[in-house]
Write a protein that holds these residues in place. Sequence first.
Motif, PDB file in Angstrom:
ATOM      1  N   GLU A  10       5.926   6.576 -18.701  1.00 56.82           N
ATOM      2  CA  GLU A  10       7.186   6.908 -18.088  1.00 56.82           C
ATOM      3  C   GLU A  10       7.178   7.672 -16.967  1.00 56.82           C
ATOM      4  OE1 GLU A  10      10.304   8.494 -20.830  1.00 56.82           O
ATOM      5  OE2 GLU A  10       8.910   8.015 -22.467  1.00 56.82           O
ATOM      6  N   ASP A  11       8.251   7.872 -15.918  1.00 59.88           N
ATOM      7  CA  ASP A  11       8.247   8.606 -14.772  1.00 59.88           C
ATOM      8  C   ASP A  11       7.544   9.917 -14.794  1.00 59.88           C
ATOM      9  OD1 ASP A  11       8.672   9.961 -12.214  1.00 59.88           O
ATOM     10  OD2 ASP A  11      10.856   9.638 -12.292  1.00 59.88           O
ATOM     11  N   THR A  14       9.801  13.465 -14.417  1.00 59.31           N
ATOM     12  CA  THR A  14      10.678  13.878 -15.317  1.00 59.31           C
ATOM     13  C   THR A  14       9.866  15.157 -15.923  1.00 59.31           C
ATOM     14  OG1 THR A  14      11.559  11.754 -15.908  1.00 59.31           O
ATOM     15  CG2 THR A  14      11.752  13.578 -17.583  1.00 59.31           C
ATOM     16  N   THR A  15       8.659  14.998 -16.364  1.00 64.27           N
ATOM     17  CA  THR A  15       7.666  16.143 -16.833  1.00 64.27           C
ATOM     18  C   THR A  15       7.382  17.223 -15.804  1.00 64.27           C
ATOM     19  OG1 THR A  15       7.209  14.680 -18.626  1.00 64.27           O
ATOM     20  CG2 THR A  15       5.939  16.579 -18.188  1.00 64.27           C
ATOM     21  N   LEU A  36       9.802  15.459 -23.580  1.00 61.96           N
ATOM     22  CA  LEU A  36       9.462  15.155 -22.351  1.00 61.96           C
ATOM     23  C   LEU A  36       8.207  14.197 -22.598  1.00 61.96           C
ATOM     24  CD1 LEU A  36       8.975  19.041 -20.956  1.00 61.96           C
ATOM     25  CD2 LEU A  36      10.668  17.274 -20.135  1.00 61.96           C
ATOM     26  N   ALA A 167      14.222  15.351 -11.645  1.00 67.10           N
ATOM     27  CA  ALA A 167      13.951  14.004 -11.297  1.00 67.10           C
ATOM     28  C   ALA A 167      15.540  13.224 -11.072  1.00 67.10           C
ATOM     29  CB  ALA A 167      13.141  13.241 -12.353  1.00 67.10           C
ATOM     30  N   SER A 168      16.484  13.484 -12.047  1.00 72.47           N
ATOM     31  CA  SER A 168      17.702  12.779 -11.982  1.00 72.47           C
ATOM     32  C   SER A 168      18.814  13.429 -11.124  1.00 72.47           C
ATOM     33  CB  SER A 168      18.162  13.025 -13.341  1.00 72.47           C
ATOM     34  OG  SER A 168      18.516  14.409 -13.792  1.00 72.47           O
TER      35      SER A 168
END
Length: 177
Positions: A10-11, A14-15, A36, A167-168
Amino acid sequence: MPRSRTYTWEDPGTTASAVGGTAGLEFMRDVLAGRLPAPPFAATLGTVLEEVGPGHAVFTLVPGEEHYNPLGTVHGGVFATLLDSAAGCAVHTLLPAGMAYTSLDLTVKFLRPVTAASGRIRAVGSVLSSGRRTALAEARMYDAEDRLLAHATSSCMIFPAPASTPASAPAPASTSG
């Protein structure tokens, strides 16, 4: 005979954007619970975070031939990665919100070779000392029969977590005056 291995991750943003947003133990528990995503290296190597607690972290790996060096044993860099992860994440569990860490050094002692026939191995990290700016941790790696395979010590630097944009979140609008 060629072999292949496919994996996904995953991206990592994000974490990374969550570092410092909560106390370190809560952050590590969120990774453990899958709230996460694990970092990409975990998918690349096949490592799994199995346990966290105050000053404690455990990573596991089922070694395969994709981890081999030219001698037909698991590469020392794989050992070092597991040991560094266990020691560093043990330090992370003790951090207050707003703080982060990085490894300053890692000293590894390799004691036994590992192959795919060794079965699941685990690296157990624990904090030996933690201050405002540095921490000292150790990690021990064991095979399925609890034989010690390797040992490491790590010094970690503790510092304020860098401010980051989630991230979002949308990028800020530009204005002109």
